[in-house]
Enzyme design. Structure first.
Site, PDB file in Angstrom:
ATOM      1  N   LYS A 184      15.174   2.429  33.727  1.00  0.00           N
ATOM      2  CA  LYS A 184      14.343   1.275  34.029  1.00  0.00           C
ATOM      3  C   LYS A 184      15.162   0.094  34.538  1.00  0.00           C
ATOM      4  O   LYS A 184      14.616  -0.836  35.112  1.00  0.00           O
ATOM      5  CB  LYS A 184      13.469   0.884  32.831  1.00  0.00           C
ATOM      6  CG  LYS A 184      14.183   0.592  31.516  1.00  0.00           C
ATOM      7  CD  LYS A 184      13.196   0.071  30.481  1.00  0.00           C
ATOM      8  CE  LYS A 184      13.109   0.878  29.212  1.00  0.00           C
ATOM      9  NZ  LYS A 184      14.223   0.745  28.276  1.00  0.00           N
ATOM     10  N   LYS A 219      27.504   0.830  30.459  1.00  0.00           N
ATOM     11  CA  LYS A 219      26.936  -0.517  30.566  1.00  0.00           C
ATOM     12  C   LYS A 219      28.028  -1.567  30.636  1.00  0.00           C
ATOM     13  O   LYS A 219      27.886  -2.572  31.330  1.00  0.00           O
ATOM     14  CB  LYS A 219      25.971  -0.816  29.414  1.00  0.00           C
ATOM     15  CG  LYS A 219      24.696   0.006  29.511  1.00  0.00           C
ATOM     16  CD  LYS A 219      23.544  -0.589  28.735  1.00  0.00           C
ATOM     17  CE  LYS A 219      22.294   0.259  28.956  1.00  0.00           C
ATOM     18  NZ  LYS A 219      21.133  -0.160  28.199  1.00  0.00           N
ATOM     19  N   LYS A 242      20.662   9.580  35.715  1.00  0.00           N
ATOM     20  CA  LYS A 242      19.376   9.623  35.010  1.00  0.00           C
ATOM     21  C   LYS A 242      18.447   8.504  35.517  1.00  0.00           C
ATOM     22  O   LYS A 242      18.921   7.447  35.936  1.00  0.00           O
ATOM     23  CB  LYS A 242      19.565   9.543  33.488  1.00  0.00           C
ATOM     24  CG  LYS A 242      19.882   8.187  32.935  1.00  0.00           C
ATOM     25  CD  LYS A 242      19.538   8.067  31.438  1.00  0.00           C
ATOM     26  CE  LYS A 242      19.564   6.598  31.058  1.00  0.00           C
ATOM     27  NZ  LYS A 242      18.923   6.220  29.839  1.00  0.00           N
TER      28      LYS A 242
HETATM   29  P1  ATP Z   1      17.857   1.098  29.979  1.00  0.00           P
HETATM   30  O1  ATP Z   1      17.751   1.606  31.391  1.00  0.00           O
HETATM   31  O2  ATP Z   1      17.291  -0.275  29.780  1.00  0.00           O
HETATM   32  O3  ATP Z   1      19.176   1.313  29.363  1.00  0.00           O
HETATM   33  P2  ATP Z   1      16.431   3.436  29.233  1.00  0.00           P
HETATM   34  O4  ATP Z   1      15.472   3.594  30.380  1.00  0.00           O
HETATM   35  O5  ATP Z   1      17.564   4.356  29.102  1.00  0.00           O
HETATM   36  O6  ATP Z   1      16.882   1.941  29.126  1.00  0.00           O
HETATM   37  P3  ATP Z   1      15.727   3.389  26.430  1.00  0.00           P
HETATM   38  O7  ATP Z   1      14.836   2.375  25.848  1.00  0.00           O
HETATM   39  O8  ATP Z   1      17.161   3.225  26.204  1.00  0.00           O
HETATM   40  O9  ATP Z   1      15.471   3.506  27.982  1.00  0.00           O
HETATM   41  O10 ATP Z   1      15.280   4.834  25.976  1.00  0.00           O
HETATM   42  C1  ATP Z   1      14.095   5.148  25.302  1.00  0.00           C
HETATM   43  C2  ATP Z   1      13.931   6.629  25.195  1.00  0.00           C
HETATM   44  O11 ATP Z   1      13.744   7.216  26.477  1.00  0.00           O
HETATM   45  C3  ATP Z   1      15.150   7.349  24.591  1.00  0.00           C
HETATM   46  O12 ATP Z   1      14.687   8.376  23.746  1.00  0.00           O
HETATM   47  C4  ATP Z   1      15.839   7.928  25.783  1.00  0.00           C
HETATM   48  O13 ATP Z   1      16.596   9.069  25.472  1.00  0.00           O
HETATM   49  C5  ATP Z   1      14.663   8.280  26.672  1.00  0.00           C
HETATM   50  N1  ATP Z   1      15.054   8.300  28.082  1.00  0.00           N
HETATM   51  C6  ATP Z   1      15.528   7.264  28.801  1.00  0.00           C
HETATM   52  N2  ATP Z   1      15.759   7.619  30.070  1.00  0.00           N
HETATM   53  C7  ATP Z   1      15.427   8.933  30.169  1.00  0.00           C
HETATM   54  C8  ATP Z   1      15.439   9.895  31.225  1.00  0.00           C
HETATM   55  N3  ATP Z   1      15.837   9.565  32.447  1.00  0.00           N
HETATM   56  N4  ATP Z   1      15.026  11.150  30.968  1.00  0.00           N
HETATM   57  C9  ATP Z   1      14.603  11.496  29.728  1.00  0.00           C
HETATM   58  N5  ATP Z   1      14.560  10.647  28.687  1.00  0.00           N
HETATM   59  C10 ATP Z   1      14.962   9.380  28.885  1.00  0.00           C
END
Ligand code: ATP
Ligand code: LTN
Length: 334
Positions: A199, A114, A196
């Site tokens: 969002k 980030k 990965k």
């Molecule tokens: P951002 O993109 O805003 O950094 P994020 O999509 O990674 O956020 P978080 O709120 O950080 O989402 O994560 C919430 C939960 O979702 C955590 O347990 C994280 O491990 C899981 N998670 C996020 N992205 C993935 C993915 N691509 N596959 C599986 N689990 C995920």
């Protein structure tokens, strides 16, 4: 007091959550819910480590709460609350920061990623964020933290900090274990299966939002990047196809290998259109119910208010214990 083991987990309202958040985290919470005593948090304080528009943050927080409930998190079985309603999270985080080394935080992959994107205007909360996450977990004497693969490193830090505090003072925190699902722990981007699904991806075709309509889901899956092999195999050499198989296998409750067998002698076109249908149908009930909850703000308010009250009772006891151990004078009410 229940003798069930304790779960804590959270998702940031930093946007509209994706299929990755759902399969990697939320759907597993629902499965574990009956066996454990659960705290499911909407971690809004974590979300502000990257800039948020206030109106969107409010909307995304309530939407995430609606999605928790729509996915099957039951307010009668789980304590559902908003992080900023329970001030003990930040208070403990300050204490733990005083025991965290700069080097430990600098090694965090998520920070490195980030901060590489953030350029010169890096804020210090992005750096210390894993300490706030440790506080979230340790305040509730958590046994198990169900998260996606990307959070394992943060969990390690939570364990190290708990142990460090216990060694320096005396036994206080439970050492939490991480739980990642066998399938779905790392859902990949539909546009770049080496990354990965996230969002905050600038390319909307890379992720499926839980609120995407069936038509949008079908379009995104059809556009998903695959390869030129042309045979539906579950193999690391075909990461795009592997990702779609993993996703579908979670909805269909069959192994990805068995799912691949269904497509022997068939092309990617047929597989993708079935995959799109499986995902669209799998997410539809969550989307529809979440929309209903969004129209009932009074109900949402009741859930998060009760949740915060229950969480604060537990969190304040733990924080008092910590303050006492480190030598702060207990406040006397007059
Ligand atoms: P951002 O993109 O805003 O950094 P994020 O999509 O990674 O956020 P978080 O709120 O950080 O989402 O994560 C919430 C939960 O979702 C955590 O347990 C994280 O491990 C899981 N998670 C996020 N992205 C993935 C993915 N691509 N596959 C599986 N689990 C995920
Ligand atoms: N850092 C997590 C979200 C998060 C979390 C937590 C997860 C904040 N506090 C406590 C589990 C337990 C992320 O997914 N980015």
């Amino acid at each position: 007091m229940s003798d069930k083991k304790i779960i804590f987990s959270g998702i940031q309202p930093s946007g509209k959550i994706t299929l990755g958040n759902y399969l990697g985290a939320l759907s597993n919470w629902v499965e574990l819910q009956d066996e454990y005593q659960n705290y499911y948090c909407i971690v809004d304080m974590h979300a502000i480590t990257v800039p948020q528009i206030p109106k969107d943050l409010r909307e995304n927080t309530l939407l995430l709460l609606s999605q928790y409930i729509a996915s099957g998190i039951d307010p009668n079985k789980s304590t559902i609350f908003i992080q900023s309603h329970v001030p003990q999270h930040v208070e403990l985080s300050w204490v733990l920061q005083s025991m965290t080394y700069m080097g430990e935080l600098g090694r965090m992959t998520q920070y490195k990623d980030k901060s590489a994107k953030g350029g010169e205007n890096l804020n210090s909360a992005l750096f210390t964020y894993p300490v706030l996450m440790a506080s979230d977990i340790l305040l509730y004497s958590t046994d198990l933290v169900p998260v996606g693969e990307d959070q394992k490193q943060h969990l390690e830090l939570s364990r190290d900090l708990a142990q460090r505090f216990n060694n320096r003072y005396s036994d206080t925190f439970k050492i939490p274990e991480v739980y990642t699902p066998k399938v779905g722990a790392r859902v990949m981007s539909l546009q770049d299966p080496s990354k990965k699904m996230s969002k905050s991806d600038e390319n909307e075709n890379g992720y499926i939002s839980l609120m995407d309509s069936n038509d949008v889901i079908i379009k995104k899956v059809k556009r998903a990047v695959t390869d030129s092999v042309g045979i539906v195999n579950y193999s690391d050499e075909q990461p795009g196809i592997k990702n779609l198989l993993d996703i579908c296998s979670k909805f269909e409750k069959v192994s990805p290998q068995d799912l691949a067998l269904r497509y022997q002698g068939k092309g990617y076109g047929e597989f993708k259109s079935d995959a799109a249908e499986i995902i669209a149908q799998g997410l539809r009930p969550v989307r529809e119910k979440a929309n209903e909850y969004m129209n009932d703000k009074a109900y949402l308010e009741e859930i998060y208010s009760q949740g915060a009250q229950k969480a604060e009772e537990v969190a304040s006891k733990m924080l008092s214990k910590v303050y006492k151990k480190i030598g702060f004078i207990p406040k006397k009410r007059i």
